[in-house]
Each structure stands twice: as structure tokens, then as C-alpha cells.
Motif scaffolding. Structure first.
Motif, PDB file in Angstrom:
ATOM      1  N   MET A   1      35.921  34.260  40.301  1.00 55.84           N
ATOM      2  CA  MET A   1      36.835  33.932  41.377  1.00 55.84           C
ATOM      3  C   MET A   1      36.258  32.652  42.004  1.00 55.84           C
ATOM      4  SD  MET A   1      36.926  36.190  44.795  1.00 55.84           S
ATOM      5  CE  MET A   1      38.237  36.556  45.380  1.00 55.84           C
ATOM      6  N   LYS A   2      37.614  32.004  42.371  1.00 57.04           N
ATOM      7  CA  LYS A   2      37.481  30.571  42.935  1.00 57.04           C
ATOM      8  C   LYS A   2      37.780  30.827  44.341  1.00 57.04           C
ATOM      9  CE  LYS A   2      38.188  27.097  39.397  1.00 57.04           C
ATOM     10  NZ  LYS A   2      38.997  25.967  38.924  1.00 57.04           N
ATOM     11  N   ILE A   3      36.963  30.050  45.138  1.00 55.13           N
ATOM     12  CA  ILE A   3      37.368  30.084  46.674  1.00 55.13           C
ATOM     13  C   ILE A   3      36.998  28.664  47.310  1.00 55.13           C
ATOM     14  CG2 ILE A   3      36.692  30.903  48.836  1.00 55.13           C
ATOM     15  CD1 ILE A   3      34.838  33.215  47.406  1.00 55.13           C
ATOM     16  N   ASN A  23      29.571  37.351  46.706  1.00 56.51           N
ATOM     17  CA  ASN A  23      30.207  37.487  45.096  1.00 56.51           C
ATOM     18  C   ASN A  23      29.341  36.191  44.502  1.00 56.51           C
ATOM     19  OD1 ASN A  23      31.097  37.143  43.030  1.00 56.51           O
ATOM     20  ND2 ASN A  23      33.344  37.281  43.576  1.00 56.51           N
ATOM     21  N   PRO A  24      28.118  36.305  44.126  1.00 55.37           N
ATOM     22  CA  PRO A  24      27.182  35.460  43.326  1.00 55.37           C
ATOM     23  C   PRO A  24      27.900  34.544  42.445  1.00 55.37           C
ATOM     24  CG  PRO A  24      25.885  37.441  43.847  1.00 55.37           C
ATOM     25  CD  PRO A  24      27.391  37.848  44.255  1.00 55.37           C
ATOM     26  N   SER A  25      29.019  35.033  41.760  1.00 54.42           N
ATOM     27  CA  SER A  25      29.837  34.530  40.617  1.00 54.42           C
ATOM     28  C   SER A  25      30.775  33.852  41.110  1.00 54.42           C
ATOM     29  CB  SER A  25      29.978  35.968  39.487  1.00 54.42           C
ATOM     30  OG  SER A  25      30.950  36.503  40.022  1.00 54.42           O
ATOM     31  N   ALA A  26      31.128  33.837  42.364  1.00 53.74           N
ATOM     32  CA  ALA A  26      32.298  33.049  42.787  1.00 53.74           C
ATOM     33  C   ALA A  26      32.019  31.700  42.570  1.00 53.74           C
ATOM     34  CB  ALA A  26      32.742  33.370  44.123  1.00 53.74           C
ATOM     35  N   GLU A  27      33.034  30.929  42.136  1.00 55.00           N
ATOM     36  CA  GLU A  27      32.960  29.434  42.202  1.00 55.00           C
ATOM     37  C   GLU A  27      33.529  29.039  43.420  1.00 55.00           C
ATOM     38  OE1 GLU A  27      34.995  27.639  38.828  1.00 55.00           O
ATOM     39  OE2 GLU A  27      34.571  25.654  39.740  1.00 55.00           O
ATOM     40  N   LEU A  28      32.605  28.061  44.396  1.00 49.90           N
ATOM     41  CA  LEU A  28      33.100  27.657  45.628  1.00 49.90           C
ATOM     42  C   LEU A  28      33.159  26.091  45.635  1.00 49.90           C
ATOM     43  CD1 LEU A  28      30.553  29.192  47.875  1.00 49.90           C
ATOM     44  CD2 LEU A  28      32.386  30.140  47.122  1.00 49.90           C
ATOM     45  N   ILE A  29      34.444  25.837  46.150  1.00 47.61           N
ATOM     46  CA  ILE A  29      34.875  24.312  46.348  1.00 47.61           C
ATOM     47  C   ILE A  29      34.893  24.102  47.612  1.00 47.61           C
ATOM     48  CG2 ILE A  29      36.715  22.564  45.765  1.00 47.61           C
ATOM     49  CD1 ILE A  29      37.651  24.697  43.380  1.00 47.61           C
ATOM     50  N   ALA A  30      34.413  22.976  48.336  1.00 43.53           N
ATOM     51  CA  ALA A  30      34.671  22.774  49.750  1.00 43.53           C
ATOM     52  C   ALA A  30      35.406  21.387  49.983  1.00 43.53           C
ATOM     53  CB  ALA A  30      33.287  22.573  50.386  1.00 43.53           C
ATOM     54  N   SER A 302      26.787  43.963  55.815  1.00 43.22           N
ATOM     55  CA  SER A 302      27.813  44.233  54.876  1.00 43.22           C
ATOM     56  C   SER A 302      28.687  43.112  54.581  1.00 43.22           C
ATOM     57  CB  SER A 302      28.878  45.128  55.575  1.00 43.22           C
ATOM     58  OG  SER A 302      29.420  44.857  56.942  1.00 43.22           O
ATOM     59  N   ASN A 303      29.490  43.100  53.481  1.00 45.44           N
ATOM     60  CA  ASN A 303      30.350  42.260  52.961  1.00 45.44           C
ATOM     61  C   ASN A 303      31.567  41.585  53.494  1.00 45.44           C
ATOM     62  OD1 ASN A 303      32.896  41.584  51.060  1.00 45.44           O
ATOM     63  ND2 ASN A 303      31.280  41.845  49.444  1.00 45.44           N
ATOM     64  N   LEU A 304      31.710  40.458  53.712  1.00 41.85           N
ATOM     65  CA  LEU A 304      32.778  39.759  54.397  1.00 41.85           C
ATOM     66  C   LEU A 304      33.569  39.416  53.636  1.00 41.85           C
ATOM     67  CD1 LEU A 304      33.482  38.328  57.142  1.00 41.85           C
ATOM     68  CD2 LEU A 304      32.228  36.320  56.433  1.00 41.85           C
ATOM     69  N   LEU A 305      33.522  39.073  52.252  1.00 41.46           N
ATOM     70  CA  LEU A 305      34.517  38.747  51.377  1.00 41.46           C
ATOM     71  C   LEU A 305      35.800  39.710  51.133  1.00 41.46           C
ATOM     72  CD1 LEU A 305      35.667  36.583  49.376  1.00 41.46           C
ATOM     73  CD2 LEU A 305      34.154  37.702  47.643  1.00 41.46           C
ATOM     74  N   ASP A 306      35.142  40.936  51.152  1.00 43.85           N
ATOM     75  CA  ASP A 306      36.276  41.966  50.946  1.00 43.85           C
ATOM     76  C   ASP A 306      37.337  42.170  52.070  1.00 43.85           C
ATOM     77  OD1 ASP A 306      35.123  42.429  48.537  1.00 43.85           O
ATOM     78  OD2 ASP A 306      34.072  44.252  49.187  1.00 43.85           O
ATOM     79  N   PRO A 307      36.974  42.150  53.256  1.00 49.81           N
ATOM     80  CA  PRO A 307      37.846  42.333  54.424  1.00 49.81           C
ATOM     81  C   PRO A 307      38.691  40.726  54.590  1.00 49.81           C
ATOM     82  CG  PRO A 307      35.701  42.425  55.392  1.00 49.81           C
ATOM     83  CD  PRO A 307      35.448  42.654  53.881  1.00 49.81           C
ATOM     84  N   MET A 308      38.085  39.710  54.112  1.00 53.48           N
ATOM     85  CA  MET A 308      38.773  38.566  54.229  1.00 53.48           C
ATOM     86  C   MET A 308      39.854  38.694  53.303  1.00 53.48           C
ATOM     87  SD  MET A 308      35.904  35.724  55.454  1.00 53.48           S
ATOM     88  CE  MET A 308      36.808  34.275  55.955  1.00 53.48           C
ATOM     89  N   LEU A 309      39.243  38.936  52.121  1.00 53.29           N
ATOM     90  CA  LEU A 309      40.637  38.904  50.871  1.00 53.29           C
ATOM     91  C   LEU A 309      41.614  40.172  51.287  1.00 53.29           C
ATOM     92  CD1 LEU A 309      40.600  37.376  48.287  1.00 53.29           C
ATOM     93  CD2 LEU A 309      39.091  39.352  47.113  1.00 53.29           C
ATOM     94  N   ALA A 310      41.221  41.163  51.539  1.00 56.37           N
ATOM     95  CA  ALA A 310      42.245  41.946  52.156  1.00 56.37           C
ATOM     96  C   ALA A 310      43.325  41.523  53.094  1.00 56.37           C
ATOM     97  CB  ALA A 310      41.660  43.337  52.689  1.00 56.37           C
ATOM     98  N   ILE A 311      42.753  40.765  54.148  1.00 53.58           N
ATOM     99  CA  ILE A 311      43.658  40.386  55.037  1.00 53.58           C
ATOM    100  C   ILE A 311      44.349  38.984  54.489  1.00 53.58           C
ATOM    101  CG2 ILE A 311      43.393  38.831  57.164  1.00 53.58           C
ATOM    102  CD1 ILE A 311      41.186  40.351  58.107  1.00 53.58           C
ATOM    103  N   ALA A 312      43.753  38.356  53.656  1.00 50.40           N
ATOM    104  CA  ALA A 312      44.497  37.333  53.122  1.00 50.40           C
ATOM    105  C   ALA A 312      45.728  37.608  52.167  1.00 50.40           C
ATOM    106  CB  ALA A 312      43.576  36.252  52.227  1.00 50.40           C
ATOM    107  N   ARG A 313      45.412  38.778  51.521  1.00 53.58           N
ATOM    108  CA  ARG A 313      46.416  39.250  50.599  1.00 53.58           C
ATOM    109  C   ARG A 313      47.678  40.384  51.338  1.00 53.58           C
ATOM    110  NH1 ARG A 313      42.013  41.515  46.241  1.00 53.58           N
ATOM    111  NH2 ARG A 313      42.045  39.656  44.969  1.00 53.58           N
ATOM    112  N   GLY A 314      47.364  40.348  52.505  1.00 55.52           N
ATOM    113  CA  GLY A 314      48.551  41.083  53.350  1.00 55.52           C
ATOM    114  C   GLY A 314      48.350  42.590  53.137  1.00 55.52           C
ATOM    115  N   GLU A 315      46.811  43.049  52.955  1.00 51.93           N
ATOM    116  CA  GLU A 315      46.639  44.493  52.912  1.00 51.93           C
ATOM    117  C   GLU A 315      45.975  44.862  54.242  1.00 51.93           C
ATOM    118  OE1 GLU A 315      45.512  43.801  48.244  1.00 51.93           O
ATOM    119  OE2 GLU A 315      43.964  44.560  49.752  1.00 51.93           O
ATOM    120  N   SER A 316      45.943  46.311  54.487  1.00 52.31           N
ATOM    121  CA  SER A 316      45.456  46.834  55.729  1.00 52.31           C
ATOM    122  C   SER A 316      43.888  46.928  55.528  1.00 52.31           C
ATOM    123  CB  SER A 316      45.939  48.154  55.955  1.00 52.31           C
ATOM    124  OG  SER A 316      45.329  48.956  56.807  1.00 52.31           O
TER     125      SER A 316
END
Ligand code: AMP
Ligand code: GLY
Length: 428
Positions: A1-3, A23-30, A302-316
Motif C-alpha cells: 500500500m502507498k500512502i 502497516n509496516p509494509s506500507a510505502e510512505l511518500i511525503a 489501536s490502529n489509526l489507518l483502518d478508520p482513516m482508510l474507511a472514512i477516505a473510502r466513504g465507508e461507515s
């Protein structure tokens, strides 16, 4: 995953740190990042305000998620632009970000939603604004309605000061268009705290309260700054307080925003004041706060990425929950000489080893020879996490002391109100 992380301060460093843990395998770009973020992410020299260049970058890199730190790109419509291009991005649309970029809009939403806040009047003419200030009586607060880099609020002890602030905004146009409308606002008294909530537009996932320290000097003296430190949790309020803030502040505000066609998704920041007559909203921001984020995220188990991703995808996010450590975090900001008015850049920084603290970089850069240098007003945010607030403060300050660069400024008393509360509780 790329963020892709947009921004380059300590808040963005803390977000990068947390997302990399989630997500330790995520590739981050800033974009643009800073010298500290570079240890976690590939930094590209794209400005956080260059929306077309950010869109090209996200497309070229095929990023899966974009997270926006500062308010300016949100207010300029980065979310609308990215969504229009089919990209997944965390943050509010331009219309929803108006909750921060227009204090007059925020006030009208709060009035519609019956959210407790200071009484205020909107004025475009200096003479009527001055009359309003007289009706309120001193002390009174004069606010530029638009984004003014944290400088558009003047708490006036006297009517002369109020006249001066009104002239500055409405006659001298000191804040340009941001000060073309002013709010003349009732002065409130009380302790302030910040509560952040992740939201999908309807459901709310609140974080624990944190307290910012905006003044430059110990004891909350000196000029206002972007924030010299923060701590969490805040024992001034109990767990039922956060539920109350959700019911009385977040939920009705989000509902009023939906009703006017600007549903807010992302992170909504409520700046609150506990007054003698109850809780009041001082301001809303449309993004994570800085430096509160640097104190809060190290306590989030707890994980922050999951709720951020859900919100960004328009999920509840209904049913989601956040888990918090029961330890204490203190963040001490180390700033440059001359901050906040005229921060001096270019000094070489020598860092001690950061084994017992989390060191988030803000205004740091690498010079041609690889040396770490000061490149902004706030330079570093040093977060210590400990079993007691006193230990967290001690460790955070001890590290700030050992950081070396010419002219460094920092407070040694972040969390002082909380320590006083603890001392009083121990006596009783
Ligand atoms: P704001 O940018 O609206 O958060 O305002 C910046 C700071 O000004 C706040 O954190 C408060 O300390 C202070 N302030 C804003 N509004 C008021 C008010 N109505 N009464 C007293 N202080 C205020
Ligand atoms: N901590 C204040 C802000 O982020 O606006």
C-alpha cells in the motif's frame, strides 16, 4: 500500500510514524516532508499548497491513500480535486473545511445546531463593529473571519484595543480578504482543551482530550504561537465528558453540515472552553491539531489507518472504537530563536540519541553537506510517554535541554495545570 502524506511539520511526522506502525509494509511518500520524516518516507519537494503538482504526484505514484495535514490545501479544495480524479483521500471537502476557514460560517452552523459557543456578531464596517464592541463591553474578542495563520484573533482588554484591532482588520486590511469580515465576540473565561474526532460525516470516533500551550513562555506568558507543547490525557474532565461533547457538539454540528450540503468527513477538531456556565466551543478546525497530535498518537494503541482508510473510502465507521494507553504523554516543542515573529533559520542542530523519547521533526532540513539545520519556527516536538505526567514532563524537558542549536527556545512546564490538579488531589 502507498500512502501520500501532505505537509512537513511535526504533526505530519507523528502521522507518518503512526501509519508506519499500523502497516509496516506500507510505502510512505511525503510532500514536502522534512529531515525527520525522511527516515520513514520518501520526501518529494512538492509544496503542500501546490494542488496540481500534488495531484500529478499522487497519480504518477498510484497512491492508495492521501492524508492531508495542514488546513490550507483542504480549504483550497484538495479533497474535491483528488476525489474528482478517482483518488482516495482523507479529509473534508472545500465546502466542509469552511468550518475552519470561515469563522462566520462556523458561528452560523453552531447557531443552527444549537451548539454552545460565545455570542458573536459579524461586521464588515469598522463603525458598526466598534458599536458592537461597546455593546458587548470590554474585555471583548475581535476575530478576522478567514484563515490568518493563527494571528487573526485579538483578545482585547479595553475598548481602545478593540478599536485598534478593528481598524487593523477592516481599515488597514492587515489580513487581506481573511479580515474583510470580523466577528465581535463575547469574552469567555475558563480552561481550554482540544478534542479530535474521526468522522465519516455522521458517526463519530472521538479521541481523548488533550491540552495545547499556545503562549511562548512558561506559566502561559508571552506572545501566542502555533503551540509550544501539549499533553494528554487531561484529568480535568472524566470519560462521560467526551460522550457529552459527542452528543452536544460533534453530532449536531455534523448534522447541520450535512443539512447544508457540506457533509464533513475526516478529522474534526473542537477547541473547547470550560466556562463557569458550562462547556463552549471556541473554534473548529478541519484537521489534526499541532502539537496535540504529537502527544495523542503515541498513546493510541489501536490502529489509526483502518478508520482513516474507511472514512477516505466513504465507508461507515459505525461500531469502530479506539483503544488508549493509560500512560501520560508530554510534548515539548523546541523552537528557533526569534519565534514566533521572526524565527532565525540556518542554525546547525546536534541531536542527542532519542532512545527514551519520540522525536518528531518540524522545521528541520539537511544542508548540502548533510548537516541537520533549522528551517522553520517550530523545529522539533519531543514527546515522552511515562506512567505519570511528572515523569513524562521531566523526560521530555531533559531531551529538549540536550538538543543543541543556537538560540533554541522551549518551555519547561508543559502540563503545569494538570500537575497542579494532581498536587491538589493528593492534598485532599
Ligand atoms: P481561535 O483561533 O478562535 O481558537 O482563538 C485563539 C485563541 O484565542 C483561543 O485558543 C482562546 O485562547 C482565545 N479566544 C478565542 N475566542 C475567545 C473568546 N470568545 N473568549 C476568550 N478567549 C478567546
Ligand atoms: N493546536 C492548535 C492548532 O492546531 O490549531
Amino acid at each position: 500500500m502507498k500512502i501520500l502524506i501532505v505537509g512537513g511539520g511535526a504533526r505530519e511526522h507523528a502521522l507518518a510514524w503512526k501509519l508506519a506502525r499500523d502497516n509496516p509494509s506500507a510505502e510512505l511518500i511525503a510532500a514536502p516532508g522534512n529531515a525527520g520524516i525522511a527516515a520513514l518516507a520518501r520526501c518529494v519537494p512538492t509544496s503542500a499548497s501546490d494542488l496540481p503538482a500534488l495531484l500529478s504526484l499522487a497519480r504518477a505514484e498510484q497512491v492508495d491513500l492521501t492524508v492531508v495535514g495542514p488546513e490550507a490545501p483542504l480549504a483550497a479544495g484538495i479533497v474535491d480535486l483528488f476525489r474528482g480524479a478517482g483518488l482516495t483521500i482523507f479529509g473534508p471537502t472545500r465546502a466542509a473545511a469552511t468550518i475552519e476557514s470561515s469563522k462566520s460560517f462556523a458561528k452560523s452552523i453552531m447557531q443552527t445546531a444549537a451548539v454552545p459557543t460565545a455570542r458573536a456578531e459579524l461586521h464588515r464596517r469598522a463603525d458598526s463593529a466598534k458599536r458592537a464592541a461597546r455593546n458587548f463591553g470590554a474585555p471583548v474578542v475581535i476575530k478576522a473571519s478567514g484563515l490568518a495563520a493563527g494571528k487573526g484573533v485579538v483578545v482585547c482588554e479595553t475598548l481602545d484595543e478593540a478599536d485598534h484591532a478593528i481598524n487593523l482588520m477592516l481599515r488597514d486590511h492587515a489580513f487581506g480578504a481573511a479580515g474583510a469580515e470580523v466577528l465581535v465576540e463575547e469574552f469567555m473565561q475558563g480552561e481550554e482543551l482540544s478534542i479530535f474526532a474521526l468522522t465519516d460525516g455522521t458517526n463519530v470516533l472521538p479521541m481523548i482530550p488533550a491540552q495545547d500551550h499556545k503562549r511562548l513562555l512558561n506559566g502561559d506568558r508571552g506572545p501566542n504561537t502555533g503551540g509550544m507543547g501539549a499533553y494528554a490525557p487531561v484529568s480535568l474532565v472524566g470519560p462521560e465528558f467526551v460522550d457529552d461533547v459527542v452528543d452536544r457538539i460533534f453530532t449536531p454540528t455534523l448534522s447541520a453540515l450535512r443539512a447544508c450540503g457540506c457533509a464533513f468527513t475526516g478529522l474534526l477538531y473542537a477547541g473547547l472552553m470550560l466556562t463557569a456556565s458550562g462547556i463552549r466551543v471556541v473554534e473548529f478546525n478541519c484537521r489534526f491539531g499541532d502539537p496535540e497530535t504529537e502527544a495523542l498518537l503515541p498513546l493510541l494503541e489501536s490502529n489509526l489507518l483502518d478508520p482513516m482508510l474507511a472514512i477516505a473510502r466513504g465507508e461507515s465507521i459505525a461500531g469502530a472504537a479506539l483503544q488508549w494507553s493509560d500512560r501520560h504523554a508530554v510534548t515539548t516543542v523546541v523552537a528557533a530563536e526569534g519565534y514566533p515573529e521572526h524565527p532565525k533559520k540556518g542554525a546547525t542542530i546536534t541531536l542527542p540519541s532519542a532512545d527514551d523519547v519520540l522525536l518528531f521533526h518540524a522545521g528541520t532540513a539537511r544542508s548540502g553537506d548533510g548537516a541537520l539545520t533549522v528551517s522553520g519556527g517550530r523545529v522539533l516536538a519531543v514527546t515522552a510517554v511515562a506512567d505519570t505526567l511528572a515523569d513524562a514532563q521531566r523526560e521530555s524537558v531533559a531531551f529538549a535541554e540536550r538538543v543543541q542549536f543556537d538560540g533554541k527556545l522551549y518551555r519547561t512546564d508543559i502540563g503545569w495545570r494538570e500537575l497542579l490538579r494532581g498536587a491538589r488531589a493528593a492534598r485532599n
